[in-house]
Design a protein around this motif. Structure first.
Motif, PDB file in Angstrom:
ATOM      1  N   LEU A  13       0.899  -0.941  -0.016  1.00 12.65           N
ATOM      2  CA  LEU A  13      -0.383   0.178   0.154  1.00 12.65           C
ATOM      3  C   LEU A  13       0.631   1.903  -0.271  1.00 12.65           C
ATOM      4  O   LEU A  13       1.111   2.590  -0.485  1.00 12.65           O
ATOM      5  N   GLY A  14       1.832   1.091   1.005  1.00  8.49           N
ATOM      6  CA  GLY A  14       3.390   2.307   0.667  1.00  8.49           C
ATOM      7  C   GLY A  14       2.948   2.708  -0.776  1.00  8.49           C
ATOM      8  O   GLY A  14       3.482   4.036  -0.497  1.00  8.49           O
ATOM      9  N   THR A  15       3.852   1.876  -1.680  1.00 10.05           N
ATOM     10  CA  THR A  15       4.525   1.611  -2.359  1.00 10.05           C
ATOM     11  C   THR A  15       3.561   2.772  -3.535  1.00 10.05           C
ATOM     12  O   THR A  15       3.969   3.324  -4.594  1.00 10.05           O
ATOM     13  N   ALA A  16       2.023   2.269  -3.191  1.00 10.00           N
ATOM     14  CA  ALA A  16       1.046   2.363  -4.318  1.00 10.00           C
ATOM     15  C   ALA A  16       0.774   3.989  -4.076  1.00 10.00           C
ATOM     16  O   ALA A  16       0.623   4.825  -4.368  1.00 10.00           O
ATOM     17  N   LEU A  17       0.467   4.006  -2.718  1.00 14.21           N
ATOM     18  CA  LEU A  17       0.226   5.567  -2.051  1.00 14.21           C
ATOM     19  C   LEU A  17       1.254   6.774  -2.521  1.00 14.21           C
ATOM     20  O   LEU A  17       1.214   7.879  -2.742  1.00 14.21           O
ATOM     21  N   GLY A  18       2.719   6.276  -2.051  1.00 11.30           N
ATOM     22  CA  GLY A  18       3.794   6.845  -2.737  1.00 11.30           C
ATOM     23  C   GLY A  18       3.381   7.332  -4.702  1.00 11.30           C
ATOM     24  O   GLY A  18       4.179   8.478  -4.919  1.00 11.30           O
TER      25      GLY A  18
END
Length: 165
Positions: free
Chosen positions: A62-67
């Motif tokens: 999620l963090g990668t996609a959100l970034g």
């Protein structure tokens, strides 16, 4: 895995982010219902550890996609995205020390936000100048980040918790 959601499924950064956020919440909710707690301190069994690692996988993805979504689709660029996530982490730090908010909630929120911050800063260092980066080689960027982490560990030594659980 973030690219699978974003690109391979063809749902874009926002769709991938929302899908992964749903999976993260489902993982935390299932963990809470089955084990009674999502606090890291409560991980004392293999089952709890399995829930932990599944949650870690979804939170990091999620963090990668959100970034990516924040830097690219939302148009903030790498430094703008890093500023947003750095600011949110700062707010969580203030909440930790100044409010009675659940430390478990604050831990998981901070855990999720560290990934897009790192992704935005990493992209800023190694992406081409034409795309808003500094065009530093990945080796050099990795060395700079490693040095930064080492300095932070020296400046801010870790101590055992003083609170009773």
């Amino acid at each position: 895995m973030a690219d699978f959601f974003d690109r391979s499924l063809g749902i874009g950064y926002l769709g991938g982010t929302l899908s992964l956020l749903t999976l993260l919440f489902a993982s935390l909710l299932t963990w809470r219902l089955v084990m009674g707690s999502v606090a890291v301190e409560s991980i004392t069994t293999r089952k709890a550890e399995l829930f932990y690692w599944v949650t870690i996988m979804f939170s990091q993805t999620l963090g990668t996609a959100l970034g990516d979504w924040t830097a690219d689709s939302a148009g903030l660029g790498y430094t703008g995205a890093a500023s947003v996530f750095g600011g949110l982490l700062l707010l969580l730090s203030v909440a930790y020390y100044r409010t009675k908010m659940s430390h478990t909630f604050l831990f998981w929120a901070a855990f999720v936000l560290t990934r897009p911050l790192g992704a935005a800063l990493g992209d800023f260092l190694d992406k081409p100048v034409a795309h808003g980066g500094l065009a530093v080689s990945r080796f050099t960027a990795s060395f700079v980040l490693l040095a930064f982490i080492a300095v932070c560990l020296l400046i801010f030594p870790q101590r055992a918790s003083r609170t009773q659980h």
